[in-house]
Design a protein around this motif. Structure first.
Motif, PDB file in Angstrom:
ATOM      1  N   PHE A 290       0.960  -1.162  -0.083  1.00 23.63           N
ATOM      2  CA  PHE A 290      -0.075  -0.076  -0.021  1.00 23.63           C
ATOM      3  C   PHE A 290       0.664   1.247   0.030  1.00 23.63           C
ATOM      4  O   PHE A 290       2.261   1.047   0.252  1.00 23.63           O
ATOM      5  N   ALA A 291       0.406   2.303  -0.352  1.00 21.05           N
ATOM      6  CA  ALA A 291       1.058   3.691  -0.366  1.00 21.05           C
ATOM      7  C   ALA A 291       1.127   4.025   1.092  1.00 21.05           C
ATOM      8  O   ALA A 291       0.368   4.178   1.812  1.00 21.05           O
ATOM      9  N   PRO A 292       2.813   4.448   1.399  1.00 13.32           N
ATOM     10  CA  PRO A 292       3.104   4.743   2.543  1.00 13.32           C
ATOM     11  C   PRO A 292       2.505   6.334   2.730  1.00 13.32           C
ATOM     12  O   PRO A 292       2.584   7.166   1.953  1.00 13.32           O
ATOM     13  N   TRP A 293       1.842   6.654   4.069  1.00 11.56           N
ATOM     14  CA  TRP A 293       1.751   7.868   4.408  1.00 11.56           C
ATOM     15  C   TRP A 293       2.946   8.854   4.452  1.00 11.56           C
ATOM     16  O   TRP A 293       4.130   8.131   4.425  1.00 11.56           O
ATOM     17  N   PRO A 294       2.813  10.048   4.136  1.00 16.88           N
ATOM     18  CA  PRO A 294       3.917  10.910   4.097  1.00 16.88           C
ATOM     19  C   PRO A 294       4.962  10.818   5.156  1.00 16.88           C
ATOM     20  O   PRO A 294       6.163  10.861   4.974  1.00 16.88           O
TER      21      PRO A 294
END
Length: 822
Positions: free
Chosen positions: A71-75
């Motif tokens: 999944f896309a990592p949070w900033p």
């Protein structure tokens, strides 16, 4: 350094942990094909998406294939990864994404495109498909955004157009066959280009028509029997039963209603079996009946009656996420009111009958108000109404109609309830009758939003609206060509991430490439010439261009097109009436009774048990709420039947001693549960529950206690902890001296900021024992439980040793015992 070492320094560590119940672990070396299912949004969004669960189960059901998730990592996590040169990895095995054979992205929303590029970049995979070599993975994409693949075609090797249940197996087989023959990357892409419904930009020319893949009969494809149970609360925290796919209501703005035709419903008996298996293997307490229009399912009332009757005693709730006004019969509302209630959502879309007819919405104001009246009467306190701004042929009186309709809705509640109107901006989507229409500008959207702000003064009517900048970007990307891909890449390089999240949208990252490239952005929002070519014309959804044009012309005369399930065929082009055709549950065998009603739970005895459990290794990163949810689900799977609280939201009767801090291991957690007397050996049930817990959690003991036993919070005396110091080069004598100095002190005042408040606290009275064990090179401490709570060891240690915040996070702290009053 790896991802796990960063978990305590980022928000929501459970996004990155893996090890969930029902996740699959295979040996990469024993498989011929590795497939990374990549979702370009957060874990909690991606794990709510049914398609990912389906593909995960299909791929891992193939013995020679391994599928893992990413999944896309949070900033905050992205920043840490880049600082420490950590590559993007899968959840299951922590394998670098660049080492997979295939990376498959699910493109659900245009504003996730920059996240796709960010994930490729974090994985050290070349962004452009032309730059990839034989040792790079193949990059696939599927989902609704692929019905216009042009904007992402510079970056994606293969687009899967349509429904994936059959297609994903064909893709896997073709790639494995190519690998066995020793084919290089270009040849494998050539092989994939021969599969119907796959678009390969490097192979196909623009005159090649790519027809979408359609699953003819959903009953031939079962849902996953054991869906993954997320560790954290997700957007849709429940099991999902797809009761039907497709919609033929024919709303002229709706892409999903056009591209996912025809309607195919599942057998209700099959759905009951799916519900039973999914609840047994997940321990969830809610079922979502998923469809583009759940109320249109031809056996919805008998299905809901059967589910409520079967699961009411276990307080299993039902949700219907998509309901049309005209399908909400009194009987259906009666069924829904027997389950949990929060708010009730309806989507009139337009404020006047004229505009509803233009968009072919197919319901009337009288039907809407009658439904709202019944909903308020049934006990709901809040109604949510969804509308769109900027619809074709919209006039000022249509905006006035929204205000008027909201006021009438509130009056139906006898002014005791509340109404929320949610306003989104109409975005013309490819493959719809309105694909040629103009989208209003950001300035026009703001003017319309301001009108509602000025016009609605009733405190019981709330207004929410979609960010006009997001709608603007969505409009450009959804009808964009390959030139928009250049803008996506430059916006990513400027720092654009999570553009669909209002608080993270960096609009300036998009404005700069627009200006630098002199990109004619407003042209992409303008009306299109119906005779001109469109970037997505080579994608064939089955719905013909002539049908779309015919519907667009009908909109001008406010002519309705009825649902083809209820009338003659409208010849949209989707059905061949042999293989691809409408299939309803009404035409299938059905043994569900139509007249069963939910019964009140029987009078039962109850017993109270005190559980001792631990959380180690990965599970130490779970929050208290996540630990609680995991424990309840596992106990359900073990066969425990809870006693529930009363009210609209019945909850299992479970209480905990305290909440142990995130990152801290524990061998001594306690919870009291109130249950129906167990039918069998409780320790056998505990064994079954332990198999359903996340990695690192384990129930160690269960003791029956009297119903009148004092609550855990009333008998706690303190806690024992062990803090391992092996990683820190403190001289032994210095450790002894610092401990000695602290124990001699009469007070130790610390300052903590909680929100906007700054509090001081004397922590010295909490420390009852503190010593250093030379053999294990660890601190042993005993902390008292006082009237104002207890003390977190992380608040104590920096006042004894010179530890930085990073060093403090690296400490291995274990709660070894919970001490109770005698």
């Amino acid at each position: 350094m790896d991802i796990e070492s960063l978990l305590l320094s980022v928000e929501k560590p459970s996004r990155y942990m893996g090890g969930e119940v029902n996740s699959v672990r295979k040996d990469h070396r024993a498989c011929k094909l590795s497939f990374a299912l990549a979702f370009p949004d957060t874990y909690e969004v991606g794990m709510s998406h049914l398609g990912c669960q389906i593909l995960y189960a299909i791929l891992n059901g193939m013995p020679e294939v391994i599928a893992e998730r990413c999944f896309a990592p949070w900033p905050d996590m992205e920043s840490k990864m880049r600082q420490n040169n950590i590559s993007l990895t899968s959840l299951e095995s922590r394998t670098a994404i660049r080492h997979f054979d295939v990376v498959g992205f699910s493109l659900q929303y245009e504003l996730s495109y920059t996240n796709v590029l960010n994930m490729l970049d974090l994985a050290h995979i070349p962004l452009h498909r032309e730059e990839r070599r034989d040792d790079d993975p193949l990059i696939l994409a599927g989902g609704p955004c692929t019905f216009n693949p042009a904007p992402m075609s510079p970056f994606i090797d293969v687009f899967a157009i349509g429904e994936g249940e059959e297609l994903i197996a064909e893709i896997a087989a073709a790639i494995m066959a190519g690998k066995e023959k020793g084919h290089r990357r270009e040849q494998i892409l050539e092989d994939l280009a021969q599969i119907e419904s796959l678009y390969v930009p490097s192979v196909h020319r623009s005159n090649k028509i790519i027809r979408k893949r359609t699953v003819a009969d959903l009953n031939l494809f079962r849902f996953p029997d054991s869906p993954i149970v997320p560790l954290m609360k997700t957007i849709h925290d429940r099991i999902t039963l797809e009761i039907a796919r497709g919609c033929t209501r024919g709303c002229r703005f709706c892409q999903a209603g056009m591209v996912w035709r025809p309607v195919r419903e599942r057998n209700p008996d099959t759905l009951m079996q799916m519900a039973e298996r999914n609840l047994r293997t997940t321990g969830c307490d809610e079922i979502s009946l998923l469809s583009l229009s759940s109320g249109d399912y031809t056996r919805i009332e008998s299905l809901m009656s059967a589910l409520i009757d079967r699961y009411y005693d276990d307080r299993i709730a039902l949700s219907l996420p998509s309901l049309r006004v005209e399908t909400l019969t009194a009987a259906l509302i009666d069924r829904i009111k027997q389950i949990r209630k929060t708010s009730f959502t309806l989507a009139p879309e337009a404020g006047t009958q004229r505009l509803r007819d233009i968009i072919n919405k197919g319901n009337t104001e009288e039907e809407l108000l009658a439904t709202i009246r019944e909903v308020f009467k049934a006990g709901w306190k809040t109604i949510k109404l969804y509308f769109m701004l900027g619809l074709p042929e919209e006039r000022d009186d249509d905006l006035e109609g929204i205000v008027d309709l909201a006021s009438k809705a509130l009056r139906e509640g006898k002014n005791r309830g509340s109404v929320t109107i949610s306003l989104s901006t109409f975005v013309p989507k490819p493959h719809t009758p309105f694909q040629w229409r103009r989208q209003i500008t950001m300035e026009e959207t703001k003017q319309k939003q301001d009108y509602f702000y000025r016009s609605i003064r009733n405190r019981r009517i709330a207004i929410k609206w979609h960010d006009s900048r997001m709608s603007f970007l969505e409009g450009i990307l959804s009808r964009g060509d390959e030139r928009t891909g250049q803008i996506v890449e430059e916006a990513f390089r400027q720092g654009a991430r999570f553009d669909g999240w209002g608080d993270l949208l960096r609009f300036h990252c998009w404005e700069e490439p627009f200006l630098r490239r002199r990109f004619p952005r407003d042209d992409y929002l303008q009306e299109r010439n119906p005779s001109a070519a469109l970037p997505w014309d080579f994608i064939d959804t089955g719905v013909s261009r002539n049908f779309l044009l015919q519907e667009e012309k009908k909109a001008l005369t406010q002519e309705l097109t009825p649902d083809c399930r209820l009338t003659a065929c409208h010849h949209c082009g989707v059905c061949d009436h042999r293989h691809i055709k409408t299939r309803t549950a009404f035409d299938l065998p059905n043994t569900l009774p139509d007249d069963r009603k939910a019964k009140n739970p029987p009078e039962t005895k109850e017993e109270k048990y005190r559980l001792l459990f631990g959380k180690k290794n990965q599970s130490r990163f779970l929050s208290h709420l996540e630990v609680s949810s995991a424990l309840v689900r596992a106990l359900r799977q073990g066969g425990f039947k809870f006693i529930f609280s009363q009210g609209f939201h019945p909850l299992p009767r479970i209480s905990f001693a305290t909440a142990t801090a995130v990152g801290m291991e524990s061998l001594s957690e306690y919870a009291d549960i109130r249950i129906v007397p167990p039918p069998s050996d409780i320790f056998a049930m505990i064994g079954a529950a332990n198999k359903a817990l996340p990695q690192g959690m384990v129930i160690l003991n269960a003791e029956r206690i009297p119903p009148s036993a004092l609550a855990l919070s009333e008998i706690i005396q303190g806690f024992s902890y062990e803090v391992r110091l092996k990683e820190f080069a403190f001289p032994v004598q210095e450790i002894h001296n610092r401990i000695h100095d602290f124990l001699l002190s009469s007070s130790c005042i610390i300052t903590k900021k909680t929100g906007e408040k700054i509090k001081t606290k004397d922590i010295r009275p909490f420390v009852e024992e503190l010593m250093f064990d030379t053999a294990s090179f660890s601190l042993q401490m005993q902390i008292k439980w006082l009237n104002n709570g207890a003390l977190n060891p992380c608040d104590l240690l920096p006042n004894i040793f010179p530890l930085s915040a990073d060093e403090l996070r690296k400490l291995h702290i274990i709660k070894t015992d919970t001490l109770f009053k005698k």
